[in-house]
Enzyme design. Structure first.
Site, PDB file in Angstrom:
ATOM      1  CG  HIS A  79      -6.996   4.278   0.980  1.00 36.36           C
ATOM      2  ND1 HIS A  79      -8.058   3.703   0.321  1.00 36.36           N
ATOM      3  CD2 HIS A  79      -7.438   4.515   2.235  1.00 36.36           C
ATOM      4  CE1 HIS A  79      -9.090   3.609   1.136  1.00 36.36           C
ATOM      5  NE2 HIS A  79      -8.740   4.093   2.310  1.00 36.36           N
ATOM      6  CD  GLN A 211     -14.712  10.166   7.878  1.00 34.76           C
ATOM      7  OE1 GLN A 211     -15.830   9.676   7.983  1.00 34.76           O
ATOM      8  NE2 GLN A 211     -14.497  11.471   7.756  1.00 34.76           N
TER       9      GLN A 211
END
Length: 265
Positions: A79, A211
């Protein structure tokens, strides 16, 4: 976690864990890197890693992490890129825990190979070919499920709290215990792809990847005392929430495919 440990790519009602705003765009034969949302900052609940403690760790310029699979190949998350192709636009930084240190080794990419058949769910691995070898130790992959239990180490330059967005260039490390599929599914249900993904996390919360950590390794010692990669930071709901484990690509499932792919680069 509500994170792809890539900030805004929403997959299975959870974000992947890379510090990025969009997908990587593939135009003709040139792969474009993700635009960074914020400077990378470290693992939630972590402590500083010592210089040379994890020499295989790599920071990628699109806001992801990775590990040296070969001296000229980085293993990261699918991703973090969008498709396969040639590119010189990704920079791999290695050899330091502080990304601003004068001894940082910076090498451009030449090619990216995303897991064949990747569609945003499962198969979350990719390889980045480097323009030249980096003379540092590589991280061996687990080839079976023998080591997919116990306590794992995570390390990265990702956010220190959910949606923190604060800047730090220091590599942090933490330990997280294995969470069985049955227990992990109590939260994620059918979103968890058993056999392709492995869960880990502290039940009380407070320790996790987040993140900016996408693509980094989850690893442990094998019987000979050498580091072995068992997971790739992938996704989850929020970061470090109680009873919400992190979800990682199960490396042993894909080790043969990764080896075959690397041989073509």
């Amino acid at each position: 976690m509500l994170t792809n440990r890539a900030v805004s790519l929403l997959k299975r009602s959870a974000f992947k864990r890379a510090a990025a705003i969009g997908a990587v765009a593939l135009a003709t034969a040139s792969l474009q890197p993700v635009a960074a949302q914020a400077a990378p900052v470290p693992v939630v609940g972590g402590t500083p890693a010592a210089q040379n403690e994890f020499p295989f760790m790599v920071s990628l310029s699109m806001g992801c992490g990775g590990a040296l699979y070969k001296k000229d190949v980085v293993l990261t998350a699918a991703h973090c890129v969008d498709g396969s192709g040639n590119t010189t636009r990704i920079t791999a930084t290695a050899g330091v825990t502080d990304l601003n240190a004068s001894g940082a080794i910076k090498v451009k990419s030449t090619k990216v190979l995303q897991a064949p058949g990747y569609n945003g769910s499962g198969k979350d691995w990719a390889l980045i070919k480097l323009a030249r070898p980096i003379n540092l130790p590589t991280l061996k992959l687990a080839t079976n499920t023998r080591y997919n239990r116990g306590t794992f180490t995570i390390a990265g330059w990702g956010d220190t709290s959910e949606n923190a967005g604060t800047g730090s260039t220091k590599l942090l490390k933490a330990k997280v215990p294995f969470v069985a599929d049955r227990q992990c599914k109590r939260h994620y249900g059918s979103r968890l792809i058993a056999g392709q993904e492995i869960c880990a996390g502290v039940p009380r919360g407070g320790v996790d990847t987040c993140q900016g950590d996408s693509g980094g390794p989850m690893f442990r010692k094998d019987d000979s005392g050498k580091w072995l990669q068992v997971g790739i930071v992938s996704w989850g709901d929020g970061c470090a929430r109680p009873l919400v484990p992190g979800v990682y690509t199960e490396v042993s499932t894909f080790s043969s495919a990764i080896a075959r792919a690397a041989a073509t680069l």
